[in-house]
Enzyme design. Structure first.
Site, PDB file in Angstrom:
ATOM      1  N   ASP A  56      12.228  31.794  25.907  1.00 14.27           N
ATOM      2  CA  ASP A  56      13.434  32.212  25.203  1.00 14.27           C
ATOM      3  C   ASP A  56      14.649  31.609  25.892  1.00 14.27           C
ATOM      4  O   ASP A  56      14.595  31.267  27.073  1.00 14.27           O
ATOM      5  CB  ASP A  56      13.555  33.737  25.179  1.00 14.27           C
ATOM      6  CG  ASP A  56      14.420  34.230  24.009  1.00 14.27           C
ATOM      7  OD1 ASP A  56      15.421  33.563  23.690  1.00 14.27           O
ATOM      8  OD2 ASP A  56      14.091  35.273  23.425  1.00 14.27           O
TER       9      ASP A  56
ATOM     10  N   ASP B 147      15.123  26.011  26.579  1.00  9.88           N
ATOM     11  CA  ASP B 147      15.295  25.530  25.212  1.00  9.88           C
ATOM     12  C   ASP B 147      14.096  24.670  24.831  1.00  9.88           C
ATOM     13  O   ASP B 147      13.812  23.655  25.495  1.00  9.88           O
ATOM     14  CB  ASP B 147      16.587  24.710  25.148  1.00  9.88           C
ATOM     15  CG  ASP B 147      16.938  24.245  23.745  1.00  9.88           C
ATOM     16  OD1 ASP B 147      16.070  24.294  22.858  1.00  9.88           O
ATOM     17  OD2 ASP B 147      18.090  23.811  23.547  1.00  9.88           O
TER      18      ASP B 147
ATOM     19  N   ASP C 266       8.775  32.071  16.585  1.00 17.25           N
ATOM     20  CA  ASP C 266       9.592  32.942  15.745  1.00 17.25           C
ATOM     21  C   ASP C 266      11.078  32.715  16.027  1.00 17.25           C
ATOM     22  O   ASP C 266      11.892  33.617  15.897  1.00 17.25           O
ATOM     23  CB  ASP C 266       9.223  34.412  15.988  1.00 17.25           C
ATOM     24  CG  ASP C 266       9.834  35.335  14.948  1.00 17.25           C
ATOM     25  OD1 ASP C 266       9.990  34.908  13.791  1.00 17.25           O
ATOM     26  OD2 ASP C 266      10.179  36.483  15.303  1.00 17.25           O
TER      27      ASP C 266
ATOM     28  N   LYS D 125       7.456  30.700  11.882  1.00 19.23           N
ATOM     29  CA  LYS D 125       8.348  31.098  10.793  1.00 19.23           C
ATOM     30  C   LYS D 125       9.043  29.840  10.273  1.00 19.23           C
ATOM     31  O   LYS D 125       9.434  28.983  11.056  1.00 19.23           O
ATOM     32  CB  LYS D 125       9.388  32.094  11.299  1.00 19.23           C
ATOM     33  CG  LYS D 125      10.401  32.518  10.237  1.00 19.23           C
ATOM     34  CD  LYS D 125      11.270  33.665  10.719  1.00 19.23           C
ATOM     35  CE  LYS D 125      12.230  33.225  11.804  1.00 19.23           C
ATOM     36  NZ  LYS D 125      13.135  34.314  12.223  1.00 19.23           N
TER      37      LYS D 125
END
Length: 230
Positions: free
Chosen positions: A18, A34, A59, A99
């Site tokens: 994250d 990143d 996600d 996603k």
């Protein structure tokens, strides 16, 4: 990460990535970084060493608020970055779940998914609103070829047919002469489907603009019962 920890075998190595610190979860590792950078790729290699993953979950979401096409592109660009990492760190037969946004560039992504996975399915969970543009793509059976064409991970190649300029609205009355000023979609909107009540159509000073924005015009009926028959 909580869901992975709950359902994966106790001996599993679970690594989360994250941009911001992740609250510690017992039995997992987290990396701040990143996924679009080379540094993250190096950090993952350092963490996993010679191990390969059985499953990669993505996600992530970009900051939104510009025109819809641009925001959808940024979301699916993140998907492409996560797909690249998945193809490097997945073992043969592994799975990739991500996603994505339903938009023109989604079909380009689906094409390359099918080149490297034996089975690719798109699903929309019941928890996701019908109007929402998001879907989840489940890729199973990573082929793990000895060599992968670098163009599969190149945004310039994968999304080469995209026009990232904001779309102008169609002028119903004079389409060949007048073009409206390009604007972003409504702040906070993440939908492709816009329902408009018919009352707004009748009350609008410019009914054409209402039709341009609407995916569906809703007709509402009200029934009043007269219980006094005297």
């Amino acid at each position: 990460m909580q869901v992975a920890k709950k359902y994966m075998p106790l001996s599993s190595l679970i690594v989360g990535v994250d941009l911001y610190p992740i609250k510690p979860i017992p039995g997992t590792l987290s990396i701040i970084g990143d996924i679009t950078t080379e540094k993250m790729r190096h950090d993952l290699k350092t963490t996993l060493k010679t191990w390969k993953a059985d499953l990669v979950l993505h996600d992530g979401a970009p900051n939104v608020g510009q025109n819809w096409l641009h925001d959808a592109y940024q979301q699916n660009l993140l998907v492409l970055h996560s797909f690249k990492l998945a193809c490097e760190f997945l073992q043969k037969g592994g799975c990739f779940v991500t996603k994505a946004f339903r938009s023109k560039d989604y079909f380009n992504l689906e094409y390359i998914f099918r080149k490297l996975f034996r089975k690719v399915d798109a699903t929309k969970p019941l928890a996701s609103r019908y109007e929402s543009a998001e879907i989840y793509v489940v890729c199973q059976g990573y082929i793990c070829p000895d060599k992968v064409d670098p163009e599969f991970f190149s945004a310039k190649h994968v999304f080469q047919e995209l026009d990232l300029e904001p779309n102008t609205k169609l002028n119903i009355l004079r389409p060949e002469k007048t073009r409206s000023k390009a604007e972003g979609y409504v702040e906070g909107a993440t939908t492709l489907f816009n329902q408009v009540p018919i009352s707004r159509f009748f009350q609008a000073a410019n009914f054409v603009e209402v039709l341009q924005e609407a995916s569906e015009v809703i007709l509402m009926a009200f029934i009043f019962e007269n219980t006094n028959l005297d």
